[in-house]
Motif scaffolding. Structure first.
Motif, PDB file in Angstrom:
ATOM      1  N   LEU A 165       0.826  -1.204   0.000  1.00  8.36           N
ATOM      2  CA  LEU A 165       0.000   0.000   0.000  1.00  8.36           C
ATOM      3  C   LEU A 165       0.861   1.256   0.000  1.00  8.36           C
ATOM      4  N   GLN A 166       1.929   1.253   0.776  1.00  8.59           N
ATOM      5  CA  GLN A 166       2.809   2.422   0.811  1.00  8.59           C
ATOM      6  C   GLN A 166       3.468   2.655  -0.547  1.00  8.59           C
ATOM      7  N   GLY A 167       3.798   1.567  -1.245  1.00 12.85           N
ATOM      8  CA  GLY A 167       4.378   1.705  -2.577  1.00 12.85           C
ATOM      9  C   GLY A 167       3.408   2.340  -3.558  1.00 12.85           C
ATOM     10  N   VAL A 168       2.162   1.881  -3.532  1.00 10.41           N
ATOM     11  CA  VAL A 168       1.139   2.463  -4.398  1.00 10.41           C
ATOM     12  C   VAL A 168       0.920   3.931  -4.061  1.00 10.41           C
ATOM     13  N   LEU A 169       0.842   4.216  -2.775  1.00  9.00           N
ATOM     14  CA  LEU A 169       0.578   5.583  -2.345  1.00  9.00           C
ATOM     15  C   LEU A 169       1.711   6.524  -2.764  1.00  9.00           C
ATOM     16  N   ALA A 170       2.950   6.042  -2.696  1.00  7.30           N
ATOM     17  CA  ALA A 170       4.080   6.869  -3.123  1.00  7.30           C
ATOM     18  C   ALA A 170       3.995   7.178  -4.614  1.00  7.30           C
TER      19      ALA A 170
END
Length: 260
Positions: free
Chosen positions: A10-15
């Motif tokens: 999720l953090q990767g997508v959000l970045a």
């Protein structure tokens, strides 16, 4: 996927999405909104709110998904929502909207992950909106339950095995769950899904859920008879429960014994 892996994805997508100026906001839905619910079977479910000219990029393209080379399955459904599966079996679901079209959605659990204006207010509005398809009304839903039992068994006996089974296991069960929810309060009612009446029934009504699961594992007509017994146990036959005359009409028409 472990909770840590779920969070990292999720953090990767959000970045990636945060770096794009054509993204207005990102919202996590379901367990993507509530990390306490994440387990090995949790998918990722997100809404991407984009500028009008960019919606097709996120709906149809893969530029925002991590590790696109590992995807083994991907599709966009008729309503515009997308689904993808990675080689490890992890499932991702997404919807794309403009801020204006987001106002037509419905929502239950959500968490705003990125907001460049108007997303939080719009989500609060749609999450408070009525969702009539899953609202419970005891009298109506008891009637629908009995109707669907009769309807489903009739189709099954006619030879429409797939359709009849679906009416019994889906429509009749859904009506029974709504009727129980309207009649029998649960201390765990907050666990139930506002949009999908089948979700997390095991937490709110564990005995009922176990009984229904056992019933629908049987052949459709056996399942229907068992569901009537379950409804009789939990809702009773009488002025505030199953209408006696209607129960008698259904059982007589189907040649079943009347419930005890």
């Amino acid at each position: 996927m472990t909770p840590d892996q779920h969070h990292a994805w999720l953090q990767g997508v959000l970045a990636t999405l945060s770096a794009r100026r054509d993204v207005v906001g990102v919202v996590g839905m379901g367990s993507t909104a509530d990390s306490s619910r994440v387990d090995e079977w949790s998918d990722h479910d997100i809404a991407i709110i984009a500028k009008p000219e960019a919606t097709a990029v996120f709906r149809d393209g893969l530029v925002w998904l991590p590790y696109p080379e590992d995807l083994v399955l991907r599709t966009v459904e008729h309503h515009g929502g997308g689904k993808a599966v990675y080689g490890n079996g992890h499932l991702v679901e997404w919807g794309v909207a403009t801020l204006e079209s987001l106002r037509t959605w419905v929502a239950d659990d959500y968490r705003v992950l990125l907001d460049r204006g108007g997303v939080a207010e719009t989500m609060a509005e749609i999450a408070s909106r009525r969702f009539a398809a899953n609202e419970a009304d005891a009298e109506r839903d008891i009637a629908v339950f009995l109707f669907e039992l009769l309807h489903g068994v009739g189709r099954w006996r006619r030879g429409e095995r797939v359709s009849g089974g679906n009416v019994i296991r889906n429509e009749a069960v859904g009506a029974l769950l709504r009727a129980v929810r309207a009649t029998l309060p649960s201390h765990e009612a907050g666990a139930l899904d506002r949009l999908d009446g089948f979700r997390r029934v095991e937490q709110a009504y564990p005995k009922l859920a176990a009984q229904i699961a056992e019933a629908v594992a049987q052949s459709p007509e056996t399942a229907a008879r068992r569901l009537l017994d379950i409804a009789t146990e939990h809702l009773e036959v009488g002025p505030t429960g199953l209408p006696p005359a209607a129960v008698q009409a259904v059982t007589r028409r189907l040649g079943w014994p009347s419930p005890a």
